[in-house]
Each structure stands twice: as C-alpha cells, then as structure tokens.
Design a protein around this motif. Structure first.
Motif, PDB file in Angstrom:
ATOM      1  N   LYS A 159      10.437   0.155  24.634  1.00 51.40           N
ATOM      2  CA  LYS A 159      11.683  -0.401  24.091  1.00 51.40           C
ATOM      3  C   LYS A 159      11.675  -0.335  22.568  1.00 51.40           C
ATOM      4  CE  LYS A 159      15.552  -2.403  25.026  1.00 51.40           C
ATOM      5  NZ  LYS A 159      16.524  -1.761  25.896  1.00 51.40           N
ATOM      6  N   ILE A 160      10.540  -0.734  21.980  1.00 50.43           N
ATOM      7  CA  ILE A 160      10.430  -0.788  20.518  1.00 50.43           C
ATOM      8  C   ILE A 160       9.220   0.033  20.100  1.00 50.43           C
ATOM      9  CG2 ILE A 160      10.104  -2.278  18.499  1.00 50.43           C
ATOM     10  CD1 ILE A 160      11.133  -4.613  20.228  1.00 50.43           C
ATOM     11  N   SER A 161       9.429   0.894  19.133  1.00 52.11           N
ATOM     12  CA  SER A 161       8.326   1.701  18.624  1.00 52.11           C
ATOM     13  C   SER A 161       8.229   1.492  17.112  1.00 52.11           C
ATOM     14  CB  SER A 161       8.618   3.166  18.956  1.00 52.11           C
ATOM     15  OG  SER A 161       7.602   3.967  18.451  1.00 52.11           O
ATOM     16  N   ALA A 162       7.078   0.999  16.666  1.00 49.12           N
ATOM     17  CA  ALA A 162       6.872   0.763  15.227  1.00 49.12           C
ATOM     18  C   ALA A 162       5.805   1.725  14.730  1.00 49.12           C
ATOM     19  CB  ALA A 162       6.442  -0.676  14.995  1.00 49.12           C
ATOM     20  N   LYS A 163       6.099   2.393  13.611  1.00 51.48           N
ATOM     21  CA  LYS A 163       5.143   3.365  13.070  1.00 51.48           C
ATOM     22  C   LYS A 163       4.899   3.087  11.593  1.00 51.48           C
ATOM     23  CE  LYS A 163       6.456   7.153  16.180  1.00 51.48           C
ATOM     24  NZ  LYS A 163       7.854   7.160  16.586  1.00 51.48           N
ATOM     25  N   ASN A 164       3.629   2.942  11.256  1.00 53.67           N
ATOM     26  CA  ASN A 164       3.205   2.771   9.843  1.00 53.67           C
ATOM     27  C   ASN A 164       4.020   1.700   9.114  1.00 53.67           C
ATOM     28  OD1 ASN A 164       1.529   4.976  10.351  1.00 53.67           O
ATOM     29  ND2 ASN A 164       3.114   6.414   9.721  1.00 53.67           N
ATOM     30  N   VAL A 165       4.195   0.560   9.760  1.00 55.71           N
ATOM     31  CA  VAL A 165       5.004  -0.495   9.136  1.00 55.71           C
ATOM     32  C   VAL A 165       4.167  -1.245   8.087  1.00 55.71           C
ATOM     33  CG1 VAL A 165       6.284  -2.641   9.522  1.00 55.71           C
ATOM     34  CG2 VAL A 165       6.522  -0.728  11.133  1.00 55.71           C
ATOM     35  N   GLN A 166       4.750  -1.355   6.890  1.00 55.47           N
ATOM     36  CA  GLN A 166       4.152  -2.126   5.790  1.00 55.47           C
ATOM     37  C   GLN A 166       5.185  -3.174   5.387  1.00 55.47           C
ATOM     38  OE1 GLN A 166       1.207  -0.626   4.894  1.00 55.47           O
ATOM     39  NE2 GLN A 166       1.641   1.338   5.880  1.00 55.47           N
ATOM     40  N   ASP A 188       8.721   2.917  10.022  1.00 59.07           N
ATOM     41  CA  ASP A 188       9.805   3.122  10.984  1.00 59.07           C
ATOM     42  C   ASP A 188       9.729   2.111  12.106  1.00 59.07           C
ATOM     43  OD1 ASP A 188      10.887   5.528   9.817  1.00 59.07           O
ATOM     44  OD2 ASP A 188       9.068   6.536  10.503  1.00 59.07           O
ATOM     45  N   ILE A 189      10.879   1.509  12.421  1.00 63.54           N
ATOM     46  CA  ILE A 189      10.970   0.681  13.621  1.00 63.54           C
ATOM     47  C   ILE A 189      12.174   1.176  14.413  1.00 63.54           C
ATOM     48  CG2 ILE A 189      11.281  -1.635  14.574  1.00 63.54           C
ATOM     49  CD1 ILE A 189       9.978  -2.753  12.043  1.00 63.54           C
ATOM     50  N   LEU A 190      11.882   1.681  15.621  1.00 58.36           N
ATOM     51  CA  LEU A 190      12.934   2.236  16.464  1.00 58.36           C
ATOM     52  C   LEU A 190      13.111   1.369  17.696  1.00 58.36           C
ATOM     53  CD1 LEU A 190      11.737   5.990  16.500  1.00 58.36           C
ATOM     54  CD2 LEU A 190      13.238   4.895  14.845  1.00 58.36           C
ATOM     55  N   GLU A 227      16.486   4.400  18.171  1.00 52.72           N
ATOM     56  CA  GLU A 227      17.385   4.225  17.026  1.00 52.72           C
ATOM     57  C   GLU A 227      16.657   3.487  15.907  1.00 52.72           C
ATOM     58  OE1 GLU A 227      21.822   2.544  15.911  1.00 52.72           O
ATOM     59  OE2 GLU A 227      20.717   1.527  17.492  1.00 52.72           O
ATOM     60  N   ASP A 228      16.707   4.061  14.713  1.00 51.03           N
ATOM     61  CA  ASP A 228      16.055   3.459  13.547  1.00 51.03           C
ATOM     62  C   ASP A 228      16.849   2.230  13.108  1.00 51.03           C
ATOM     63  OD1 ASP A 228      15.044   2.736  11.118  1.00 51.03           O
ATOM     64  OD2 ASP A 228      15.386   4.657  10.129  1.00 51.03           O
ATOM     65  N   ILE A 229      16.262   1.037  13.290  1.00 47.30           N
ATOM     66  CA  ILE A 229      17.038  -0.180  13.003  1.00 47.30           C
ATOM     67  C   ILE A 229      17.194  -0.425  11.504  1.00 47.30           C
ATOM     68  CG2 ILE A 229      16.434  -1.249  15.217  1.00 47.30           C
ATOM     69  CD1 ILE A 229      14.590  -3.185  13.610  1.00 47.30           C
ATOM     70  N   TYR A 230      16.421   0.299  10.685  1.00 46.23           N
ATOM     71  CA  TYR A 230      16.560   0.146   9.229  1.00 46.23           C
ATOM     72  C   TYR A 230      17.450   1.224   8.611  1.00 46.23           C
ATOM     73  CZ  TYR A 230      13.401  -3.788   8.997  1.00 46.23           C
ATOM     74  OH  TYR A 230      12.849  -5.040   9.153  1.00 46.23           O
ATOM     75  N   VAL A 277       2.752   0.162  16.813  1.00 46.42           N
ATOM     76  CA  VAL A 277       2.725  -0.482  18.135  1.00 46.42           C
ATOM     77  C   VAL A 277       3.941  -0.033  18.951  1.00 46.42           C
ATOM     78  CG1 VAL A 277       3.969  -2.568  17.388  1.00 46.42           C
ATOM     79  CG2 VAL A 277       2.378  -2.723  19.295  1.00 46.42           C
ATOM     80  N   GLU A 278       3.761   0.073  20.263  1.00 45.98           N
ATOM     81  CA  GLU A 278       4.875   0.383  21.161  1.00 45.98           C
ATOM     82  C   GLU A 278       5.022  -0.766  22.140  1.00 45.98           C
ATOM     83  OE1 GLU A 278       4.027   4.419  22.563  1.00 45.98           O
ATOM     84  OE2 GLU A 278       5.461   5.070  21.026  1.00 45.98           O
TER      85      GLU A 278
END
Length: 258
Positions: free
Chosen positions: A10-17, A71-73, A77-80, A31-32
């Motif tokens: 549902k949610i995919s976060a990549k390299n979030v700072q 990125d948080i999808l 869809e990129d929520i940012y 994290v997924e």
C-alpha cells in the motif's frame, strides 16, 4: 507468490530523510507497508517513529522547520508531488492521535464533518448512512445512537477515542494512522480499541505507533523497530519479537535499551 506480495504493497517509502532545521531526525528509511495489515512502529521515545508516521499524511507540512526528502508512494502515487492536495490526502490517509480530540460539536457532526467538507454525501439520508456506518465500524453505535445530538466531548475517554476513529473512517480512507491511540486510555478501553484495530484491518492498511511492546505483539502482523532515527529492523511481528536479527532490536525488546 512474489507478485502477490508486491500487489499488496500500500505504502512504499524510499530513502526518506526528515530534518527539523539542522537536526537529522529520520535517516534513510526504506519500508513497504502492506494493505489490510496492522504494522506497528516501536522504539524508544524520540527515536523518530511518530515523525515518520506523520510523513505518511504530510502532517509534518504544518511544522515550518521540518523538511522531508525521499519518496513516499501510496499505491504508486507520490504523495509529496506538488499537485497533491494535502487536505485530500488526509481524507485518504486518516489519523487518530494520542489524546482523543473530538471537535466541540455533536457526536453526529464530529463524524459528518469530513464527508461534508469532501462532498461525499448527496444529502441528509446519505450523511445519516455514513455516520451510522462509521460509528458502527468504530464499535460505538450502540452506545451513542440515542444521543447523536449530545456533544462528543461529553463521552468517556475510550468512547471519545472510538468517536475519533469513526471520524477518521467516515471519509472512506485507504490507510489509517494511529499515534499511540491507547496511551491515554484505561485497560478496558484499550482492549476495546485493540479489538477494533483488528476488525479495521479487514478494510484498511493500519499503521500504529505504540510504546507498548505487548500491544504491538497483540495487534500487529508486521513490526518496524526504530532507533535514533534509523529503521533498524522490519518484518513479521512474531519473528521480530522472538528471533530479531539485529542486536539493537533484541536489546530493546529485552528491556536493555529504551
């Protein structure tokens, strides 16, 4: 088999700072999060779990000195993306806070508020139906159905928290975020909310921040352990609690750090 697992993300976060001014609060989180699953974020106070949770519906946008990178999808869809309206996003990604915070309105109007502003009801009958359905799904309909005009603030703490859950689900979200939803509640109200969380995951991806490892073990299927802004370990709850792969996770679970 693998494809199914991917379909369920549902949610995919990549390299979030995340930075608060010069303070690097969240570092390289990847994290997924799966749909129709309860994912618990655990870790010591100040480790970044609530900060990361608030990234998932852009609540950190309201803090001037906060900057989110990576990125948080949600469903790809990129929520940012700057075309995404945070208000619409928060209808899709509902949030329940640590302290119950009903609006100073009637029980009915607390639940009807979101559907009204998002234009989800075509008329009074529609709205009545959404309110009843939401209160039922928050397991509080039978307690309040005869006093929908009474103020939401007049309910007990546990009832107020279930009212806030009803308010969050009234906009038909896809994800429900819960930031320590039971920390202000007594054990009986906590048990009711935990039971409710288990029911809600049939319809939503639920992400819960909790200080109680017992609660994480009871309600979640997946657990993420945060420490000093890092996501140390993420996996099946059972495995994290019985055979963690990182010594920091084991130290936290056995009470040596925290």
């Amino acid at each position: 088999m693998k494809e199914n697992a991917m379909d369920n993300i549902k949610i995919s976060a990549k390299n979030v700072q995340v930075y608060y001014a010069d303070n690097h609060a969240i570092k390289d989180v990847n994290v997924e999060i799966e749909d129709k699953t309860v994912t618990a974020f655990i870790g010591p106070s100040g480790c970044g779990k609530s900060t990361f949770l608030r990234c998932l519906n852009r609540m950190n946008d309201t803090i001037d000195i906060c900057r989110v990178e990576g990125d948080i999808l949600i469903e790809g869809e990129d929520i940012y993306d700057r075309r995404v309206d945070p208000v619409q996003l928060r209808a899709k990604v509902g949030m329940v806070f640590q302290k119950p915070n009903p609006f100073p309105k009637s029980i009915y109007d607390n639940v009807a508020y979101g559907p009204r502003i998002h234009g989800l009801a075509r008329g009074k009958a529609d709205l009545d139906e959404i309110v009843e359905k939401s209160l039922r799904s928050a397991a509080i309909w039978d307690e309040v159905k005869d006093r929908l005009d009474a103020p939401g603030t007049g309910l007990s703490g546990g009832q107020q928290q279930r009212l806030c859950i009803a308010r969050a689900v009234a906009t038909a979200p896809e994800v429900l975020l819960m930031d320590e939803p039971c920390s202000a509640l007594d054990p009986i109200a906590t048990a009711q909310v935990e039971e409710l969380i288990d029911e809600l995951r049939q319809n939503f991806a639920v992400v819960i921040v909790t200080h109680s490892m017992q609660q994480a073990a009871r309600v979640s299927q997946k657990t993420a352990f945060f420490h000093l802004g890092n996501l140390v370990e993420y996996g099946e709850t059972n495995q994290i609690f019985t055979k963690p792969s990182d010594p920091r996770t084991e130290s936290y679970i056995t009470g040596r750090i925290g």
